[in-house]
Design a protein around this motif. Structure first.
Motif, short mmCIF file in Angstrom:
data_model
loop_
_atom_site.label_atom_id
_atom_site.label_comp_id
_atom_site.label_asym_id
_atom_site.label_seq_id
_atom_site.Cartn_x
_atom_site.Cartn_y
_atom_site.Cartn_z
N HIS A 1 0.76 -1.10 0.10
CA HIS A 1 -0.04 0.02 0.08
C HIS A 1 0.81 1.30 -0.01
O HIS A 1 0.42 2.09 0.41
N ALA A 2 1.99 1.18 -0.47
CA ALA A 2 3.06 2.21 -0.23
C ALA A 2 2.71 3.22 -1.31
O ALA A 2 2.29 2.90 -2.52
N ARG A 3 3.13 4.46 -1.25
CA ARG A 3 2.70 5.63 -1.97
C ARG A 3 3.95 5.69 -2.80
O ARG A 3 5.06 5.47 -2.55
N ASP A 4 3.76 6.93 -3.80
CA ASP A 4 5.01 7.32 -4.55
C ASP A 4 5.98 7.97 -3.64
O ASP A 4 5.58 8.56 -2.42
N PRO A 5 7.40 8.25 -4.13
CA PRO A 5 8.03 9.12 -3.08
C PRO A 5 7.91 10.38 -2.80
O PRO A 5 7.07 10.96 -3.55
N HIS A 6 8.22 10.72 -1.61
CA HIS A 6 7.94 12.21 -1.18
C HIS A 6 8.76 13.03 -2.08
O HIS A 6 9.84 12.89 -2.04
N VAL A 7 8.19 14.12 -2.88
CA VAL A 7 8.78 15.24 -3.58
C VAL A 7 8.62 16.52 -2.58
O VAL A 7 7.46 16.94 -2.71
N PRO A 8 9.82 17.13 -2.13
CA PRO A 8 9.47 18.25 -1.46
C PRO A 8 9.06 19.55 -2.37
O PRO A 8 9.33 19.39 -3.64
N ALA A 9 8.61 20.40 -1.87
CA ALA A 9 7.97 21.46 -2.63
C ALA A 9 9.04 22.26 -3.04
O ALA A 9 10.25 22.26 -2.47
N PRO A 10 9.00 23.05 -4.27
CA PRO A 10 10.12 23.66 -4.88
C PRO A 10 10.75 24.73 -4.11
O PRO A 10 11.97 24.66 -3.94
N HIS A 11 10.12 25.36 -3.08
CA HIS A 11 10.92 26.51 -2.27
C HIS A 11 11.83 25.53 -1.38
O HIS A 11 12.75 26.16 -0.88
N ILE A 12 11.34 24.56 -0.84
CA ILE A 12 12.09 23.72 0.13
C ILE A 12 13.30 23.18 -0.62
O ILE A 12 14.52 23.18 -0.28
N ALA A 13 12.99 22.53 -1.85
CA ALA A 13 14.29 22.00 -2.54
C ALA A 13 15.07 22.78 -2.90
O ALA A 13 16.47 22.64 -2.96
N ASN A 14 14.60 24.31 -3.52
CA ASN A 14 15.82 25.15 -3.73
C ASN A 14 16.53 25.70 -2.69
O ASN A 14 17.71 26.37 -2.83
N ASN A 15 16.01 25.63 -1.33
CA ASN A 15 16.70 26.20 -0.25
C ASN A 15 17.89 24.98 0.38
O ASN A 15 18.25 25.47 1.64
N LEU A 16 17.80 23.78 -0.24
CA LEU A 16 18.71 22.85 0.69
C LEU A 16 20.17 23.33 0.28
O LEU A 16 20.56 23.75 -0.75
N PRO A 17 20.92 22.91 1.32
CA PRO A 17 22.47 23.29 1.18
C PRO A 17 23.05 22.20 0.01
O PRO A 17 22.69 21.01 -0.24
N GLU A 18 23.85 22.80 -0.56
CA GLU A 18 24.95 22.09 -1.59
C GLU A 18 25.50 20.73 -0.86
O GLU A 18 25.92 20.82 0.34
N PRO A 19 25.44 19.57 -1.52
CA PRO A 19 25.91 18.34 -0.96
C PRO A 19 27.43 18.43 -1.08
O PRO A 19 28.15 18.97 -1.76
N ALA A 20 28.06 17.85 0.11
CA ALA A 20 29.70 17.81 0.34
C ALA A 20 30.43 17.13 -0.70
O ALA A 20 29.82 16.27 -1.22
N SER A 21 31.43 17.81 -1.24
CA SER A 21 32.30 16.90 -2.41
C SER A 21 33.03 15.88 -1.64
O SER A 21 32.99 15.55 -0.33
N ARG A 22 33.35 14.88 -2.46
CA ARG A 22 34.31 13.70 -1.96
C ARG A 22 35.29 14.10 -1.16
O ARG A 22 35.60 13.51 0.01
N GLU A 23 36.27 15.18 -1.63
CA GLU A 23 37.39 15.43 -0.65
C GLU A 23 36.96 15.96 0.60
O GLU A 23 37.50 15.60 1.77
N GLU A 24 35.71 16.79 0.72
CA GLU A 24 35.33 17.25 2.32
C GLU A 24 35.01 16.14 2.89
O GLU A 24 35.10 15.83 4.05
N LEU A 25 34.14 15.15 2.38
CA LEU A 25 33.63 13.65 2.94
C LEU A 25 34.67 13.02 3.43
O LEU A 25 34.82 12.62 4.54
#
Length: 86
Positions: free
Chosen positions: A53-77
């Motif tokens: 009975h699972a539903r589709d994956p959650h897709v955040p609203a555009p204003h939330i998706a645009n305000n997410l920080p950039e993922p860390a690079s491999r070197e930073e990780l």
């Protein structure tokens, strides 16, 4: 001993020495599945949470998706990993 006292003694001692009688009750299960005994409880109580009975994956609203920080690079990780493994 009179017959009256003998009868009275027999009745009293008969109740004391009487064997207790036990019987085996039938088990309520119809199958070997333990969930059959608890139809309204446990993990089977909420059928909306079942995998089928699972539903589709959650897709955040555009204003939330645009305000997410950039993922860390491999070197930073790798640097963070080395720092944590000290």
């Amino acid at each position: 001993m009179s017959s009256f006292l003998k009868n009275l003694k027999d009745k009293v001692t008969k109740d004391k020495d009487a064997q207790k009688e036990y019987s085996i009750q039938p088990h309520p299960a119809k199958t070997n599945d333990p969930a059959d005994l608890q139809p309204h409880g446990g993990l089977n109580s909420n059928h909306q949470a079942d995998a089928f009975h699972a539903r589709d994956p959650h897709v955040p609203a555009p204003h939330i998706a645009n305000n997410l920080p950039e993922p860390a690079s491999r070197e930073e990780l790798r640097a963070r990993q080395a720092e944590l493994n000290k």
